[in-house]
Design a protein around this motif. Structure first.
Motif, mmCIF file in Angstrom:
data_model
loop_
_atom_site.group_PDB
_atom_site.id
_atom_site.type_symbol
_atom_site.label_atom_id
_atom_site.label_comp_id
_atom_site.label_asym_id
_atom_site.label_seq_id
_atom_site.Cartn_x
_atom_site.Cartn_y
_atom_site.Cartn_z
ATOM 1 N N ASP A 1 -10.043 3.309 6.267
ATOM 2 C CA ASP A 1 -10.618 2.870 7.536
ATOM 3 C C ASP A 1 -9.802 1.750 8.194
ATOM 4 O O ASP A 1 -10.091 1.362 9.323
ATOM 5 C CB ASP A 1 -12.087 2.467 7.368
ATOM 6 C CG ASP A 1 -12.307 1.295 6.430
ATOM 7 O OD1 ASP A 1 -11.511 1.116 5.479
ATOM 8 O OD2 ASP A 1 -13.278 0.548 6.638
ATOM 9 N N TRP A 2 -8.783 1.259 7.534
ATOM 10 C CA TRP A 2 -7.884 0.260 8.103
ATOM 11 C C TRP A 2 -6.579 0.893 8.582
ATOM 12 O O TRP A 2 -5.656 0.197 8.998
ATOM 13 C CB TRP A 2 -7.569 -0.826 7.087
ATOM 14 C CG TRP A 2 -8.679 -1.832 6.916
ATOM 15 C CD1 TRP A 2 -9.837 -1.922 7.633
ATOM 16 C CD2 TRP A 2 -8.703 -2.903 5.976
ATOM 17 N NE1 TRP A 2 -10.594 -2.980 7.186
ATOM 18 C CE2 TRP A 2 -9.918 -3.598 6.164
ATOM 19 C CE3 TRP A 2 -7.847 -3.335 4.990
ATOM 20 C CZ2 TRP A 2 -10.270 -4.704 5.409
ATOM 21 C CZ3 TRP A 2 -8.199 -4.444 4.232
ATOM 22 C CH2 TRP A 2 -9.402 -5.113 4.452
ATOM 23 N N TRP B 1 0.834 -1.193 0.000
ATOM 24 C CA TRP B 1 0.000 0.000 0.000
ATOM 25 C C TRP B 1 0.870 1.245 0.000
ATOM 26 O O TRP B 1 1.875 1.325 0.727
ATOM 27 C CB TRP B 1 -0.889 0.032 1.214
ATOM 28 C CG TRP B 1 -1.986 -0.983 1.249
ATOM 29 C CD1 TRP B 1 -2.355 -1.853 0.271
ATOM 30 C CD2 TRP B 1 -2.865 -1.206 2.334
ATOM 31 N NE1 TRP B 1 -3.402 -2.604 0.687
ATOM 32 C CE2 TRP B 1 -3.743 -2.223 1.962
ATOM 33 C CE3 TRP B 1 -2.984 -0.633 3.598
ATOM 34 C CZ2 TRP B 1 -4.740 -2.691 2.788
ATOM 35 C CZ3 TRP B 1 -3.987 -1.101 4.433
ATOM 36 C CH2 TRP B 1 -4.859 -2.111 4.030
ATOM 37 N N TYR C 1 -8.037 -4.123 10.214
ATOM 38 C CA TYR C 1 -7.079 -4.698 9.259
ATOM 39 C C TYR C 1 -6.337 -5.878 9.897
ATOM 40 O O TYR C 1 -6.176 -6.933 9.278
ATOM 41 C CB TYR C 1 -6.064 -3.649 8.785
ATOM 42 C CG TYR C 1 -4.974 -4.260 7.940
ATOM 43 C CD1 TYR C 1 -5.216 -4.624 6.614
ATOM 44 C CD2 TYR C 1 -3.725 -4.535 8.477
ATOM 45 C CE1 TYR C 1 -4.234 -5.228 5.845
ATOM 46 C CE2 TYR C 1 -2.735 -5.138 7.710
ATOM 47 C CZ TYR C 1 -2.994 -5.477 6.398
ATOM 48 O OH TYR C 1 -2.024 -6.078 5.639
ATOM 49 N N GLU D 1 -7.407 6.478 -2.224
ATOM 50 C CA GLU D 1 -8.261 5.337 -2.546
ATOM 51 C C GLU D 1 -8.781 5.451 -3.977
ATOM 52 O O GLU D 1 -9.968 5.457 -4.239
ATOM 53 C CB GLU D 1 -9.409 5.247 -1.549
ATOM 54 C CG GLU D 1 -8.909 4.949 -0.149
ATOM 55 C CD GLU D 1 -10.015 4.685 0.835
ATOM 56 O OE1 GLU D 1 -10.814 3.765 0.586
ATOM 57 O OE2 GLU D 1 -10.077 5.397 1.832
ATOM 58 N N CYS E 1 -4.164 8.180 2.606
ATOM 59 C CA CYS E 1 -4.563 7.096 1.710
ATOM 60 C C CYS E 1 -5.199 7.671 0.453
ATOM 61 O O CYS E 1 -6.130 8.458 0.523
ATOM 62 C CB CYS E 1 -5.576 6.168 2.385
ATOM 63 S SG CYS E 1 -4.873 5.100 3.618
ATOM 64 N N TRP F 1 -2.230 0.885 -4.709
ATOM 65 C CA TRP F 1 -3.480 1.387 -4.133
ATOM 66 C C TRP F 1 -4.559 0.324 -4.073
ATOM 67 O O TRP F 1 -5.556 0.493 -3.402
ATOM 68 C CB TRP F 1 -3.958 2.594 -4.941
ATOM 69 C CG TRP F 1 -3.034 3.743 -4.708
ATOM 70 C CD1 TRP F 1 -3.203 4.732 -3.789
ATOM 71 C CD2 TRP F 1 -1.774 3.998 -5.330
ATOM 72 N NE1 TRP F 1 -2.130 5.585 -3.796
ATOM 73 C CE2 TRP F 1 -1.234 5.164 -4.745
ATOM 74 C CE3 TRP F 1 -1.038 3.365 -6.317
ATOM 75 C CZ2 TRP F 1 -0.013 5.696 -5.121
ATOM 76 C CZ3 TRP F 1 0.179 3.901 -6.685
ATOM 77 C CH2 TRP F 1 0.676 5.052 -6.093
ATOM 78 N N GLU F 2 -4.315 -0.810 -4.728
ATOM 79 C CA GLU F 2 -5.298 -1.882 -4.713
ATOM 80 C C GLU F 2 -5.465 -2.401 -3.287
ATOM 81 O O GLU F 2 -4.485 -2.688 -2.604
ATOM 82 C CB GLU F 2 -4.830 -3.010 -5.637
ATOM 83 C CG GLU F 2 -5.917 -3.994 -5.957
ATOM 84 C CD GLU F 2 -5.547 -4.899 -7.115
ATOM 85 O OE1 GLU F 2 -6.441 -5.604 -7.581
ATOM 86 O OE2 GLU F 2 -4.380 -4.895 -7.536
ATOM 87 N N HIS F 3 -6.681 -2.460 -2.826
ATOM 88 C CA HIS F 3 -7.064 -2.941 -1.493
ATOM 89 C C HIS F 3 -6.755 -1.959 -0.356
ATOM 90 O O HIS F 3 -7.101 -2.225 0.786
ATOM 91 C CB HIS F 3 -6.426 -4.294 -1.160
ATOM 92 C CG HIS F 3 -6.656 -5.350 -2.180
ATOM 93 N ND1 HIS F 3 -7.912 -5.752 -2.562
ATOM 94 C CD2 HIS F 3 -5.778 -6.083 -2.920
ATOM 95 C CE1 HIS F 3 -7.811 -6.687 -3.486
ATOM 96 N NE2 HIS F 3 -6.533 -6.893 -3.723
ATOM 97 N N GLN F 4 -6.090 -0.848 -0.635
ATOM 98 C CA GLN F 4 -5.784 0.127 0.421
ATOM 99 C C GLN F 4 -7.083 0.790 0.872
ATOM 100 O O GLN F 4 -7.868 1.220 0.051
ATOM 101 C CB GLN F 4 -4.813 1.177 -0.127
ATOM 102 C CG GLN F 4 -4.459 2.248 0.882
ATOM 103 C CD GLN F 4 -3.347 3.149 0.378
ATOM 104 O OE1 GLN F 4 -2.199 2.839 0.571
ATOM 105 N NE2 GLN F 4 -3.708 4.236 -0.273
ATOM 106 N N ARG F 5 -7.284 0.846 2.182
ATOM 107 C CA ARG F 5 -8.507 1.428 2.735
ATOM 108 C C ARG F 5 -8.159 2.335 3.914
ATOM 109 O O ARG F 5 -7.494 1.904 4.858
ATOM 110 C CB ARG F 5 -9.450 0.325 3.214
ATOM 111 C CG ARG F 5 -10.009 -0.523 2.102
ATOM 112 C CD ARG F 5 -10.869 -1.655 2.590
ATOM 113 N NE ARG F 5 -11.739 -1.309 3.702
ATOM 114 C CZ ARG F 5 -12.569 -2.158 4.270
ATOM 115 N NH1 ARG F 5 -12.636 -3.407 3.843
ATOM 116 N NH2 ARG F 5 -13.325 -1.787 5.279
ATOM 117 N N ASP G 1 -9.730 4.472 -7.789
ATOM 118 C CA ASP G 1 -10.363 3.294 -8.373
ATOM 119 C C ASP G 1 -9.364 2.463 -9.177
ATOM 120 O O ASP G 1 -9.560 1.282 -9.385
ATOM 121 C CB ASP G 1 -11.533 3.705 -9.277
ATOM 122 C CG ASP G 1 -12.695 4.261 -8.482
ATOM 123 O OD1 ASP G 1 -12.832 3.894 -7.301
ATOM 124 O OD2 ASP G 1 -13.454 5.068 -9.039
#
Length: 187
Positions: free
Chosen positions: A58-59, A9, A111, A70, A68, A52-56, A72
């Protein structure tokens, strides 16, 4: 010149290169061909490839969550600002033991719960990194070979990362202190 990179990430790459995080959690997906319950990294030295794939957000803990991106989709080009060397790998004995290291990372509890809950029959490993900030960051165009959910990226020849003049984020004694702290937590 480094010709391999670990996708992580973007916010974790930033935290590693600022000295706010020197650990990663892995459970398969990197390299696990030494037999059941055995884990080793495919590479001991690698560029940090911000993904950035799967980066959130809220985690991620407050103070870092705002960083972060986020998106697409990953961008058409990205910049690698650093690289890392593996300074140690440990199986994580329990959530309770890992929680004693809460100040060593920027992840939030959801996470960590997900990492422990994913394939619970397989061990979770902590990887201690020694990160280095590049003297000259490397911007590369994304190619089809770099897309997707994968840990390792073999960099095209022109995308290799020069490490000359790089600066260690943490001094030797700082890395040794982290190693001692992890050893004590996981006894």
């Amino acid at each position: 010149m480094l010709d391999v990179a670990l996708k992580e990430w973007g916010v974790i790459c930033q935290a590693a290169l600022s000295g706010d995080q020197a650990i990663l959690l892995r459970k398969g997906g990197v390299h696990e061909d030494d037999g059941p319950g055995r884990f080793r990294l495919a590479h001991e030295r690698f560029a940090l490839f911000p993904a950035w794939e799967h980066q959130r957000a809220d985690w991620i803990k407050p103070g870092w969550a705002e960083r972060c991106d986020e998106a697409d989709a990953e961008p058409a080009a990205l910049t690698m600002d650093g690289y890392a060397e593996v300074a140690g790998v440990w199986p994580v004995p329990s959530r309770k033991a890992f929680d004693t290291l809460d100040d060593l990372h920027v992840w939030r509890a959801p996470y960590i719960d997900m990492r422990f809950g994913y394939k619970p029959d397989r061990p979770l490993y902590l990887v201690l990194l020694r990160a280095y900030r590049l003297a000259e960051p490397k911007t590369i165009a994304m190619s089809d070979r770099y897309w997707g959910c994968k840990s390792w990226v073999d960099l095209d020849h022109d995308d290799g990362v020069a490490t000359e003049g790089s600066q260690a984020v943490l001094p030797d004694d700082g890395v040794a202190a982290l190693r001692g702290r992890i050893d004590a937590a996981f006894r």
